[in-house]
Design a protein around this motif. Sequence first.
Motif, PDB file in Angstrom:
ATOM      1  N   VAL A 503       0.880  -1.080   0.044  1.00  0.00           N
ATOM      2  CA  VAL A 503      -0.030   0.045   0.046  1.00  0.00           C
ATOM      3  C   VAL A 503       0.967   1.207   0.002  1.00  0.00           C
ATOM      4  CG1 VAL A 503      -2.030  -1.124   1.277  1.00  0.00           C
ATOM      5  CG2 VAL A 503      -0.338   0.060   2.428  1.00  0.00           C
ATOM      6  N   ASN A 504       0.302   2.320  -0.524  1.00  0.00           N
ATOM      7  CA  ASN A 504       1.085   3.508  -0.588  1.00  0.00           C
ATOM      8  C   ASN A 504       0.453   4.405   0.366  1.00  0.00           C
ATOM      9  OD1 ASN A 504       1.969   6.218  -1.161  1.00  0.00           O
ATOM     10  ND2 ASN A 504       2.110   5.684  -3.497  1.00  0.00           N
ATOM     11  N   PRO A 505       0.802   4.790   1.449  1.00  0.00           N
ATOM     12  CA  PRO A 505       0.391   5.870   2.556  1.00  0.00           C
ATOM     13  C   PRO A 505      -0.003   6.902   2.023  1.00  0.00           C
ATOM     14  CG  PRO A 505       2.544   5.470   3.111  1.00  0.00           C
ATOM     15  CD  PRO A 505       2.426   4.361   1.939  1.00  0.00           C
ATOM     16  N   GLU A 510      -6.037   4.436  -0.215  1.00  0.00           N
ATOM     17  CA  GLU A 510      -5.742   3.400   0.193  1.00  0.00           C
ATOM     18  C   GLU A 510      -6.417   3.101   1.486  1.00  0.00           C
ATOM     19  OE1 GLU A 510      -4.195   0.881  -1.320  1.00  0.00           O
ATOM     20  OE2 GLU A 510      -2.419   1.778  -2.370  1.00  0.00           O
ATOM     21  N   GLN A 513      -3.799  -0.320   7.215  1.00  0.00           N
ATOM     22  CA  GLN A 513      -3.187  -1.584   7.353  1.00  0.00           C
ATOM     23  C   GLN A 513      -3.933  -2.387   8.003  1.00  0.00           C
ATOM     24  OE1 GLN A 513       0.811  -1.163   8.465  1.00  0.00           O
ATOM     25  NE2 GLN A 513       1.127  -3.194   8.699  1.00  0.00           N
ATOM     26  N   GLN A 537       4.274  -1.120   3.350  1.00  0.00           N
ATOM     27  CA  GLN A 537       4.045   0.547   3.045  1.00  0.00           C
ATOM     28  C   GLN A 537       5.055   0.743   2.065  1.00  0.00           C
ATOM     29  OE1 GLN A 537       3.266   2.859   6.472  1.00  0.00           O
ATOM     30  NE2 GLN A 537       1.240   2.155   6.479  1.00  0.00           N
TER      31      GLN A 537
END
Length: 753
Positions: A503-505, A510, A513, A537
């Motif tokens: 995932v791209n914070p 998105e 987590q 991440q």
Amino acid sequence: MILNKHSDSANTDSRRHLFGTFAGVFTPSILTIVGIILFLRTGYVIGQVGLASTLLIMAAAFTLCLLTGLSLAVIATDIRVKEGGFYYVISRTLGPAFGGALGLTLFLSISISVAFYVMGLVEVLNHLVALPDWLSVRILACAITVVLFIFAWLGADWTTKLQFLIMGLVAGGLLSFFIGGGMAFSQQTLAANWQTDASAEQFWLAFALFFPAITGFTQGLNMSGDLRAPHRAIPKGTFAAIGLSAALYVLVALVLAGTASISELTDNYYIMADVAMWAVLVAAAVMAATLSSGMASMLGAPRVLQAMGGDKLIPFLVPFAKGEGQDNNPRRAVMASTAIALLCVIIGDLNLLAPVISMFFLAAYALLNYATFFALHSDNPFFRPRFKWSHKIVSLIGGIGCVVAMLAINLIACVIAIAVLFGLHQYLARSHQHRSFTDHQRGALFKRVRELLFELNSMEPHPGDWRPHMLVFSKTPERHKQLLTFSAVLEGQSGLITLTRIVNPQHADEPEQQQILKQYQQAIDDTDVRAFTLVMQASDFQSGLRHIMSAYGVGPITPNTALLNWTSSNDSKQEHSPEDYAANFLEMIKADINLVALASARDPLFAKEAPAKGRKIDIWWRGGPTARLMLMFAYLCTRARGWQNTKLRILTEAERYSKQQVQDIFATYLDNVRIESEVEALDKVDLDSIKRYSSQSELVFFPIEVKEDEIVDSFEVGLQSLVDNLSNLVLVKASKSMQLDPDPDNGDDQKEG
């Protein structure tokens, strides 16, 4: 807030009447050990096997007491032993399955032992005083049981105060006996009673008769929830009770052997009263000690049941968790114990249950010793007992000694007790998946895994050691279950699965987590697939991919296969563009990761129940490492549940060979690798032939090639056409050589065609 929290806890404890070492541990323990066997059976044991063998029996029994006491001291000084005594200690060390099995059997055993003590008391009364015709033995026993119930209903405070009076009566009876015995003591009589012609069988029968005498040394543990400082009171009180009772038993044996003949010792159960200066004091001591043992059991059994109800291991026990008053008196559990005791009194014949009950007590001691050994051996940094005067080998010897005693006392009863405990353990292990407390099992497993990892890392890797360790990349929640189920089929109960997401914070859309991990865990629970989860991440997918492939794993356990969804270009849920697939696949190949892309649209495809017509898996063979990897995966699929009878079929282009030559070549090869498969040799492989042969197959493994900016199929029929026309397609690319039949002596040098 922290100070206030601790202050509230302290105030709560101060409102309860808690006991110290003497009242809470030493008194109930010593009064249970110094009971009916000391007064009525010690002389009989001497008469059967002689003083020397009696002292040997006592030494063996009290040695087991001491070893178990050392284990108890270790456990009790590491954790605050709360309500439940033995059950609490075992469940928090070996887990709820062991604790629940032992706790339930101990509750029943202690409750039934109330009836034993009451019947013993009635036997003494009936010997001393002729009962009127209207008062039968059972009626009197029921009345005494009700009296014990009343004291237990009122609470431990009332009962403990009464025990001080009982201790005084026992002390008076022993003093009277020692005075009378000292006056009548004869060295000649002692020498004559030193040894008899008893056989080995008589010795073990005498041991079985004597051993129940010392089973009360852990009565203080059953009162753990009512102690002011259990970690100090339990070891001190238990050791003091063991030491004093051992001395008393030896002294009583010496005095009896020096004052009465063998025939008197064998025939007269009340020989201690006859030897004593004042027989009435011995009679009062016998009745008081027996009554005390019954009261201690009536107090201990309900607290075990209450603790089990509080842990909610067995649903129908939950109501017994409720306590009354500031002392949390388990009155519901008291009623249950009383009902069991009354039922046993009414039945009357307890000889059948007696050996099995003794086995349950011994099993408890064996498990306590093993639990201590288990905790010490796990090297858990959070296991820090204050008591240092023991060692894990001591606990192991104590546990083995208890098992030997079980076998020696009564083999049949031992087998019955173990069978009951095993059955309860299996039921609880299968039915109780979640628990609200911790134990030492995880720490012990970690130690074992750590040792195995180091051992595995020291071994030279070999092609025959290959197992699928898959990173399953799943972004769309609707596809979690399908990918997860397929990965379980693909690894064939021989590999590892990690459900993975990058995932791209920095992207607002998105998910968090924890939300992803929750979705993954839900998919794992729904599919009943054993898998790990990983959320990484990263600023972009490729950098996260590089980090996972270079860092994920431990020691020799690293991923070797990536599994992901492949979607058609016109699919609204497409996760990656063709260019992204190519770039990502190249990164995986550089990291020696095999590639598997599932392009199946059949949701029920991977159901565990096989269709009536059976399943078929096609492998489109182009040769090389990818072909062998596909054959390995196809074979592994046949080991998954519901896929055992699946038929494999290899389809290949004959090229310069005749169809018969192709059949012969593959027959030899498949025989060498020991995989059964049909073989079809085609004149030409094109889209029409692929659709004609494989449209009805459950799975179709197809090789692909990865280029800089695109992915193509190895037969050059058009990858997108394959994906659009087949709903059961698995695209595969091997990152390095795969051997299906490596030579155990020379695996690295062996070549396969």
